[in-house]
Design a protein around this motif. Structure first.
Motif, PDB file in Angstrom:
ATOM      1  N   ALA A  43       0.813  -1.222   0.000  1.00  0.00           N
ATOM      2  CA  ALA A  43       0.000   0.000   0.000  1.00  0.00           C
ATOM      3  C   ALA A  43       0.843   1.266   0.000  1.00  0.00           C
ATOM      4  O   ALA A  43       0.541   2.222   0.714  1.00  0.00           O
ATOM      5  N   ARG A  46      -1.044   4.283  -2.678  1.00  0.00           N
ATOM      6  CA  ARG A  46      -2.299   4.873  -2.184  1.00  0.00           C
ATOM      7  C   ARG A  46      -3.331   5.133  -3.292  1.00  0.00           C
ATOM      8  O   ARG A  46      -4.298   5.858  -3.068  1.00  0.00           O
ATOM      9  N   THR A  60      -7.026   1.417   1.995  1.00  0.00           N
ATOM     10  CA  THR A  60      -6.298   0.873   0.840  1.00  0.00           C
ATOM     11  C   THR A  60      -6.821  -0.542   0.570  1.00  0.00           C
ATOM     12  O   THR A  60      -6.693  -1.434   1.403  1.00  0.00           O
TER      13      THR A  60
END
Length: 475
Positions: A43, A46, A60
């Motif tokens: 993640a 984003r 996320t």
């Protein structure tokens, strides 16, 4: 099984499914840069933000598991604002060098900036600048384009296990580089970081500045240099081959990546038509198929040797030329070192051995064939061969058989130094459509990607015409 709603569409997913995959299953895929099914989700980019009802912040989707009763939104105003903000941030330092970037035409940054960007930038300061660097002889990195998704870094840690790439420094000085000046030359999977890079920061020295990708037509084919005949793309334009790329089959790890030896094998099939055989040869001079068929019939008992790196249709047609079923022999002894067991499921480089065996070809019996030739039982030989897949010992044995047999017909898409009484101009596998059966029994089809030069035909076509000529001669 968890049941959830995504943009008011109810979906059932398997336990442990990520929201990102659940959204794709519901028909509402979310954008992402850093996520890849074969790598650990982190993640960092984003871009895959979604809104989950009841949660105060956007989540996320690449690190959030789908849960029973969730209500997820991928198209709300909050999500749109979040993605636009991420795109603005990613473009702060990214150069506007699309006209010279190899990734132009298949760049996620281009695509997502049109779909999710705001079109405005508040960046008034000078952009960060780096010189491009060679990470050895195979890979070039342009850090100006890098968005720090870390796909390449995770790949060298989790898949290749070589760990050359790292993320160095912090904040505005953050950069992807090699550890202690190491290169990627010793990494046999190095070319995959180019495929993984979503923005053109990592480019292949082999393909760099060679061709604009929007001119290329990807044709589904297989890798002849993979023991599993893995599916790949052959990118072609103007009847020329330009590169090979992996063609993933779902989330199967063995199809996600390819060895550099397989990737660079495209050079072997980018043949100069002027240097290829264009007409049948008989006794070293131009001849006709009818003349070759007549000599073949007059010679007597015919044996065939087929290398298990050609298609099953070719094998079937070749087998029909043998005087009896027990005169079908298989060849090919190439072995591939298994360096990555999760990717290389076999070390047997003769990937269609099973397909040939099912059509009556017997492997490992060339000594028997030589004895039958020397005894006079076999008078003629038809050999389908590619020197790349036969070692020195087997090649020497084939040469001995060719020298001993009264008549021989040599079928080679890429000519070797083996000598035969006759030759036919045979197409490469990229110039025909056929299928193979790999070591796990999977049927792998490949499509015609290139038109063969005038006078060159696929093996199956030559064998069919040869069989017809032999039949007419008998009548």
């Amino acid at each position: 099984m968890p049941t959830l709603k995504i943009n008011d569409i109810q979906v059932n997913v398997e336990p442990g499914t990520l929201l990102l995959d659940a959204c794709a299953q519901a028909g509402h895929p979310v954008p992402s840069y850093c996520y890849h099914s074969a790598l650990t989700p982190v993640a960092t980019c984003r871009m895959c933000l979604v809104e989950i009802k009841g949660q105060p912040k956007l989540a996320t989707s690449c690190t959030t598991l789908a849960a029973d009763g969730q209500e997820v939104f991928t198209n709300s105003k909050a999500v749109a604002d979040g993605r636009a903000g991420v795109m603005e941030f990613l473009l702060i330092n990214h150069p506007l060098d699309c006209p010279i970037c190899d990734q132009a035409g298949e760049c996620k940054l281009q695509d997502y900036s049109y779909q999710y960007g705001s079109g405005d930038s508040r960046m008034a300061e000078p952009k960060r600048r780096y010189r491009y660097e060679d990470l050895g002889a195979k890979i070039v990195i342009d850090k100006n384009r890098c968005i720090h998704c870390t796909r390449c870094v995770r790949f060298t840690r989790e898949i290749s296990g070589t760990g050359e790439l790292i993320v160095a420094n912090r904040g505005s000085e953050l950069e992807v580089t090699t550890y202690s000046g190491r290169t990627m030359d010793e990494n046999p999977l190095a070319g995959n970081v180019v495929d993984l890079c979503p923005v053109g920061a990592l480019t292949s020295r082999d393909f760099r500045f060679n061709k604009r990708v929007w001119y290329l037509k990807p044709v589904p084919t297989i890798s002849r240099h993979s023991p599993m005949a893995n599916p790949i793309w052959a990118d072609v334009d103007q009847n020329r081959l330009w590169r090979f790329r992996p063609r993933p089959q779902g989330t199967r790890l063995s199809t996600q990546f390819m060895l550099d030896s397989e990737r660079l094998a495209w050079h072997r099939y980018d043949l100069d038509p002027a240097r290829r055989l264009a007409t049948p040869l008989l006794d070293g001079a131009p001849g006709t198929l009818e003349a070759i068929a007549a000599r073949l019939r007059a010679a007597g008992s015919v044996a065939v040797v087929g290398q298990g790196t050609f298609g099953c249709d070719a094998a079937q047609r070749l087998g029909d030329l043998a005087s009896s079923p027990d005169l079908r022999y298989g060849s090919g002894d190439r072995l591939e070192p298994v360096q990555f067991p999760t990717l290389q499921l076999s070390g047997d480089g003769i990937f269609n051995r099973r397909g040939f065996s099912e059509r009556g070809f017997r492997f490992g019996h060339l000594e028997e064939l030589l004895a039958r030739v020397k005894s006079g039982e076999v008078k003629a030989l038809v050999l389908l061969h590619d020197e790349e897949f036969s070692g020195r010992t087997e090649t020497a044995k084939l040469r001995e058989i060719l020298e001993a047999v009264p008549f021989s017909l040599l079928l080679e898409p890429i000519p070797s130094d083996l000598a035969g009484t006759a030759r036919l101009p045979v197409a490469t596998y990229l110039e025909e459509s056929d299928f193979v059966i790999n070591h796990e029994g999977e049927l792998r089809r490949y499509q015609k990607a290139l038109e063969p030069p005038k006078g060159v035909k696929p093996l199956a076509a030559w064998a069919r015409e040869l069989a017809a000529a032999l039949h007419e001669a008998k009548v």
